[in-house]
Write a protein that holds these residues in place. Sequence first.
Motif, mmCIF file in Angstrom:
data_model
loop_
_atom_site.group_PDB
_atom_site.id
_atom_site.type_symbol
_atom_site.label_atom_id
_atom_site.label_comp_id
_atom_site.label_asym_id
_atom_site.label_seq_id
_atom_site.Cartn_x
_atom_site.Cartn_y
_atom_site.Cartn_z
ATOM 1 N N UNK A 211 0.815 -1.215 0.000
ATOM 2 C CA UNK A 211 0.000 0.000 0.000
ATOM 3 C C UNK A 211 0.846 1.262 0.000
ATOM 4 N N UNK A 212 1.910 1.244 0.835
ATOM 5 C CA UNK A 212 2.806 2.401 0.898
ATOM 6 C C UNK A 212 3.497 2.615 -0.446
ATOM 7 N N UNK A 213 3.988 1.525 -1.049
ATOM 8 C CA UNK A 213 4.681 1.621 -2.343
ATOM 9 C C UNK A 213 3.748 2.181 -3.414
ATOM 10 N N UNK A 214 2.488 1.689 -3.421
ATOM 11 C CA UNK A 214 1.542 2.166 -4.436
ATOM 12 C C UNK A 214 1.189 3.632 -4.226
ATOM 13 N N UNK A 215 1.081 4.044 -2.965
ATOM 14 C CA UNK A 215 0.756 5.443 -2.677
ATOM 15 C C UNK A 215 1.889 6.367 -3.109
ATOM 16 N N UNK A 216 3.133 5.948 -2.781
ATOM 17 C CA UNK A 216 4.292 6.775 -3.132
ATOM 18 C C UNK A 216 4.462 6.857 -4.638
ATOM 19 N N UNK A 217 4.215 5.732 -5.337
ATOM 20 C CA UNK A 217 4.418 5.709 -6.791
ATOM 21 C C UNK A 217 3.238 6.273 -7.559
ATOM 22 N N UNK A 218 2.147 6.573 -6.824
ATOM 23 C CA UNK A 218 0.974 7.135 -7.485
ATOM 24 C C UNK A 218 0.103 6.107 -8.184
ATOM 25 N N UNK A 219 0.336 4.841 -7.914
ATOM 26 C CA UNK A 219 -0.447 3.781 -8.564
ATOM 27 C C UNK A 219 -1.588 3.260 -7.698
ATOM 28 N N UNK A 220 -1.823 3.934 -6.583
ATOM 29 C CA UNK A 220 -2.853 3.452 -5.668
ATOM 30 C C UNK A 220 -4.236 3.662 -6.247
ATOM 31 N N UNK A 221 -5.026 2.636 -6.233
ATOM 32 C CA UNK A 221 -6.413 2.697 -6.692
ATOM 33 C C UNK A 221 -7.305 2.119 -5.605
ATOM 34 N N UNK A 222 -8.303 2.878 -5.187
ATOM 35 C CA UNK A 222 -9.219 2.377 -4.170
ATOM 36 C C UNK A 222 -8.586 2.431 -2.796
ATOM 37 N N UNK A 223 -8.857 1.380 -1.985
ATOM 38 C CA UNK A 223 -8.361 1.336 -0.605
ATOM 39 C C UNK A 223 -6.843 1.285 -0.564
ATOM 40 N N UNK A 224 -6.327 1.843 0.530
ATOM 41 C CA UNK A 224 -4.875 1.838 0.729
ATOM 42 C C UNK A 224 -4.339 0.398 0.820
ATOM 43 N N UNK A 225 -5.027 -0.444 1.593
ATOM 44 C CA UNK A 225 -4.579 -1.823 1.753
ATOM 45 C C UNK A 225 -5.233 -2.734 0.725
ATOM 46 N N UNK A 226 -4.461 -3.533 -0.001
ATOM 47 C CA UNK A 226 -5.050 -4.526 -0.913
ATOM 48 C C UNK A 226 -5.890 -5.521 -0.121
ATOM 49 N N UNK A 227 -6.869 -6.145 -0.776
ATOM 50 C CA UNK A 227 -7.717 -7.138 -0.114
ATOM 51 C C UNK A 227 -6.889 -8.338 0.325
ATOM 52 N N UNK A 228 -7.371 -8.983 1.375
ATOM 53 C CA UNK A 228 -6.730 -10.227 1.803
ATOM 54 C C UNK A 228 -6.889 -11.284 0.727
ATOM 55 N N UNK A 229 -5.865 -12.078 0.585
ATOM 56 C CA UNK A 229 -5.921 -13.150 -0.399
ATOM 57 C C UNK A 229 -6.530 -14.399 0.228
ATOM 58 N N UNK A 230 -7.476 -14.978 -0.477
ATOM 59 C CA UNK A 230 -8.152 -16.171 0.028
ATOM 60 C C UNK A 230 -7.160 -17.312 0.217
ATOM 61 N N UNK A 231 -6.144 -17.367 -0.646
ATOM 62 C CA UNK A 231 -5.151 -18.434 -0.588
ATOM 63 C C UNK A 231 -4.422 -18.431 0.764
#
Length: 429
Positions: free
Chosen positions: A110-130
């Motif tokens: 989330x931090x990397x996406x925010x800094x790089x400007x690639x963040x879309x939607x929520x800051x934290x990605x959804x939990x992976x079911x796997x």
Amino acid sequence: MLLSPLNQYSILVPVLIRILIFLFFVFLIDWYSYQAFKTLFRDQNWVKIVYWTFSISVYLFVAYGFLTFNRASLSLNFGRMISLLVLSLIPKLIILGLMFGEDLVRIVTGVFQSVSGNSEGDFLPDRRKFISQTALVLSAIPFLGVLHGVIVGKYRYRVVNHTLEFDDLPEEFDGFTITQISDIHSGSFDNKKKLEYGVDLINQQESDVILFTGDLVNNHSKEMEPWIDTFKKLKAPMGKYSILGNHDYGDYMSWPNKEAKESNMQRLYEIQEELGFKLLRNENVKLQKPALSGVEGAKASIDLIGVENWGKGFAQYGDLPKAVANLSDQSFKILMSHDPSHFDEEVKKFSQFIHLTLSGHTHGMQFGIEIPGFIKWSPASLRYPKWAGLYEELGRYLHVNRGFGFLAFPGRVGIWPEITVLKLKRKKA
């Protein structure tokens, strides 16, 4: 003596802080475990209800158990409470590790996406079911292991054999066999048939002597009363000998008066006699065989020494100098001392050479993993450098028995109840 309000406050605050910290960690463990269930069963509310109902019920049961806890009787209900708590918490700790690890990855992402400007939607990605699936599958392994330990493991007796060679073992004792048992903890038994199987297994070893290295009971002599007839069946041609363990003294419970505690000890001594054990309390006996010299009436002997409990951080009733006071420096000696810390603290550097020390006490914490040649680990190793099996130092041997019974937690996981058979051999020139 009444405490002032200030003193009461100074005592209560640290206790409350510890309770709050404990409750925080319990909540953290359960909250993370719940995340795995919530991710997998998003639309099935009944699963979430069952999860919280089970968790809250366990904690209420455990809280009630501790509030009504009486050390005078470590009852089967207390054991069930401990097993339920372990069954509930250990799988959740596995889930916590994986889910917390995933959260760290999510935060970094989330931090990397925010800094790089690639963040879309929520800051934290959804939990992976796997990840949730993996966490639940992995948590099932220790759950099943603990369940096996409670149902099967605590009576999964195994015979451990060791052969020890000595230069100065009397020839008459070449091939002499000892069966060692330890830590019976009779107040914990709940299956007479399984217990009788264990006693029969001891007798099947057909050793020359049986040596019991302490902890006949958990706290009170009455715990042994139902099992006297069972343990009376133990047989050895050259006798049965025993010592006291830290639990045998009744030091871990409150007594109405000094006389009651002494009466309990006297009854324990009587039970030892009824079982056919010669109890050694800072004393020794000679184990004798006819001498090979051919001289009529001549005897060869080895000295068997028994001390009362002596443990680092525990009561130190043992008196080794007293126990060996009348012995020759040159005699072959076997020592029974309940706590293995005695070996490192006194025995291995003792003025008289003690060839073999037999201990118990640790139980291997009733939990660990042992794969011969690969791994040998238990939480007991964090407290006792010599916690199970055979050790040699300064030419002296120590054997730590893993225990015949169990205490508090009514199970054994990876560390099975042990019957030790030691064969003594005279080293050939």
